[in-house]
Design an enzyme around this catalytic site. Structure first.
Site, PDB file in Angstrom:
ATOM      1  N   ASP A 181      19.375  -3.508   8.304  1.00 46.86           N
ATOM      2  CA  ASP A 181      18.255  -2.617   8.616  1.00 46.86           C
ATOM      3  C   ASP A 181      18.742  -1.171   8.674  1.00 46.86           C
ATOM      4  O   ASP A 181      19.925  -0.908   8.471  1.00 46.86           O
ATOM      5  CB  ASP A 181      17.563  -3.029   9.937  1.00 46.86           C
ATOM      6  CG  ASP A 181      16.051  -2.781   9.865  1.00 46.86           C
ATOM      7  OD1 ASP A 181      15.651  -1.632   9.591  1.00 46.86           O
ATOM      8  OD2 ASP A 181      15.270  -3.732  10.066  1.00 46.86           O
ATOM      9  N   GLU A 232       7.152  -2.658   5.321  1.00 46.31           N
ATOM     10  CA  GLU A 232       7.284  -1.256   5.706  1.00 46.31           C
ATOM     11  C   GLU A 232       8.155  -0.452   4.726  1.00 46.31           C
ATOM     12  O   GLU A 232       9.156   0.130   5.111  1.00 46.31           O
ATOM     13  CB  GLU A 232       7.866  -1.174   7.132  1.00 46.31           C
ATOM     14  CG  GLU A 232       6.945  -1.847   8.148  1.00 46.31           C
ATOM     15  CD  GLU A 232       7.498  -1.854   9.580  1.00 46.31           C
ATOM     16  OE1 GLU A 232       6.683  -1.791  10.508  1.00 46.31           O
ATOM     17  OE2 GLU A 232       8.718  -1.905   9.766  1.00 46.31           O
ATOM     18  N   HIS A 275      13.812  -0.297   4.866  1.00 44.45           N
ATOM     19  CA  HIS A 275      14.764  -0.615   5.947  1.00 44.45           C
ATOM     20  C   HIS A 275      16.198  -0.633   5.418  1.00 44.45           C
ATOM     21  O   HIS A 275      16.982  -1.523   5.735  1.00 44.45           O
ATOM     22  CB  HIS A 275      14.391  -1.949   6.610  1.00 44.45           C
ATOM     23  CG  HIS A 275      13.140  -1.855   7.440  1.00 44.45           C
ATOM     24  ND1 HIS A 275      13.126  -1.322   8.713  1.00 44.45           N
ATOM     25  CD2 HIS A 275      11.860  -2.180   7.159  1.00 44.45           C
ATOM     26  CE1 HIS A 275      11.888  -1.346   9.188  1.00 44.45           C
ATOM     27  NE2 HIS A 275      11.090  -1.851   8.263  1.00 44.45           N
TER      28      HIS A 275
END
Ligand SMILES: [Zn+2]
Length: 529
Positions: A183, A317, A253
């Site tokens: 991440d 995302e 990420h």
């Protein structure tokens, strides 16, 4: 009258047996011995098993849990717990536990099934009953996918904790650990071909204090798992019949990876491993051929380490801000003739292109991909397993679009959320939202709004533990327990067998077991006590 007395006696025996095997998850079926016989627990001399490596390991687990010795051979008079494979049983995860005055037999088609029966006996014996009623206890899980997730990126949790977490899953009859290992805030898996991922990407210089208030702790934080560590953890999980599904989250990420290799981003950086929480606009460049080499190299090593047939590729995302401006990404859209629509611009199709590229690569080695529900926006192939998390208003159930799916709704199964009502919140900083044990218990992953065909696409469910605000092991335990007990019951029991009041009666024995193991757990909200 005699008949009535007999019925009452049978009922009493039945109730007693229910009480003795009042475990979590509750077995599907309990049949009592008509004669009302019991087994004297003190008479149990030890544990015997089939002479295979897996069954001998199973016997050792039961010995560790209960203190009963593993004994190599018995004559007919020996009172023992016998662990046996039974190929006549059809469901590979179903167990049968038979109690009679000569002992207890736990059977299953596979060693995994026997292991689930062992967890039931472990809980039953933990209550220290003097006798166990004779009869047959049988069960099989409702869902094939019964998982928990662990984020080791936002805060690093070491090898010993990951093993400990696997032990907690095992007690609850779970079989999947979704391990989030890359991440923005840290890259946690050693990749031999791309060494800077861990040399640079596993470390951040500081971490924000509070809710992104702009104040930092000034403490370097990080860590990673060597490939040797990972093999050890995978093996540890396999011994407990838990498959680890690794997640390399792409194309978003990725700030930790971009810090290590800035050329993989659209702007070329410089980047810095994040010390804050949120969603970064810097993601992998989809128009740079080197990015595709990076992805195949990383996933090749991931597949070498993790035997799981499912590999998680993230996909959540990933803002398309950079891709809209990046000449290479725009060229890729033209080269691949990707057509946007009003609802889904070409950049979303570009993400889908990357995912398909990976899907094809993984399929060559017999693996399937799983990704977050954003992948539906790019019209991912129906072979992709969708992990649906965005359950707010207007969200689409992946099953209605024909996707195999695993449910992990943000509102209910994000165990980084508070589990007590607002008035009881401690000073601990967590994500907003409140999901009580009762709310978890009442969750239905395959609701009647789905058709029978759509319901078949629901493979199961898991709860997630994101660790932005969970920095140490005791808090991680506290967040997942005892909500994991409620989750386990949803994973194992059909809806018509679920009963929250009954669950609450069975819970104290399990809480005492947590306590005996030294595990931290949250109290139930007052009204639920
Ligand atoms: Zn680009």
């Amino acid at each position: 009258m005699k008949q009535l007395t007999a019925i009452i006696a049978t009922l009493m025996v039945c109730l007693t047996l229910q009480a003795q095997f009042a475990t979590i998850p509750l077995p599907q079926s309990v049949t009592t011995d008509a004669k009302g016989r019991t087994l004297d627990v003190a008479s149990l001399e030890g544990i015997t098993c089939d002479a295979t490596i897996d069954m001998m390991r199973n016997a050792q687990f039961l010995s560790d849990y209960t203190g009963l010795p593993v004994i190599s051979q018995t004559d007919k008079k020996t009172v023992a717990v016998r662990l046996r494979l039974n190929t006549a049983m059809t469901n590979p995860e179903a167990y049968r536990l038979t109690t009679d005055p000569s002992g207890i037999t736990i059977e299953g088609r596979t060693p995994a099934a026997v292991f689930y029966g062992i967890q039931v006996l472990r809980q039953a014996l933990f209550a220290k009953p003097a006798t166990l009623p004779c009869g047959i206890v049988e069960s099989a899980p409702r869902f094939a996918y019964r998982g928990m997730h662990l984020d080791v990126c936002r805060h690093f949790f070491d090898k010993e904790f990951v093993k400990h977490y696997i032990d907690i899953l095992a007690l609850h009859g779970m079989n999947k650990l979704h391990w989030h290992i890359s991440d923005d805030q840290g890259w946690r898996i050693e990749i031999k071909k791309w060494p800077r991922l861990t040399q640079i990407g596993a470390w951040r210089e500081q971490t924000v204090i509070g809710r992104n208030m702009g104040i930092f702790d000034g403490q370097r934080h990080g860590g990673y798992f060597t490939q040797t560590d990972i093999r050890e953890i995978v093996r540890y999980a396999q011994d407990r019949y838990i498959t680890i599904i690794p997640e390399i989250d792409m194309p978003g990420h990725m700030v930790a990876a971009l810090t290590a290799y800035p050329e993989l981003g659209c702007t070329g950086g410089p980047y810095e491993v994040w010390g804050t929480w949120g969603v970064s606009e810097d993601i992998l460049c989809a128009g740079n051929p080197k990015v595709y080499t990076f992805l195949t190299d990383v996933f090749d090593e991931v597949m070498d380490l993790f035997p799981s047939d499912i590999i998680h590729v993230g996909g959540d995302e990933a803002p398309k801000v950079r891709w809209k401006e990046c000449p290479r990404c725009q060229q890729k859209i033209r080269d691949e003739r990707l057509q946007g629509t009003d609802k889904h611009p070409a950049e979303e199709k570009l993400q889908a292109y990357m995912v398909r590229y990976l899907e094809k690569h993984l399929a060559e080695r017999g693996r399937r991909i799983m990704g977050w529900d954003e992948l539906m926006e790019g019209d991912a192939d129906r072979t992709t397993i969708i992990m649906s998390w965005r359950d707010w208003s207007g969200s689409v159930d992946p099953a209605t679009l024909g996707y195999p799916c695993v449910k992990t709704p943000n509102s209910t199964l994000y165990f980084d959320h508070y589990q007590l009502p607002q008035s009881a919140w401690s000073n601990t900083l967590l994500f907003g939202g409140n999901s009580t044990v009762e709310k978890v218990y009442n969750y239905e992953p395959a609701p009647d709004t789905l058709t029978p065909e759509q319901k078949k696409l629901v493979m199961g469910l898991q709860a997630n533990l994101w660790t932005e605000y969970i920095a140490y092991p005791e808090l991680a335990e506290y967040q997942v327990l005892p909500r994991m007990a409620a989750l386990a019951e949803v994973q194992w029991l059909s809806p018509n067998k679920k009963d929250y009041d009954d669950f609450l009666k069975r819970l104290p024995n399990l809480l005492n077991l947590y306590k005996a193991e030294g595990w931290h757990y949250a109290p139930l909200p007052k009204k639920e006590n």
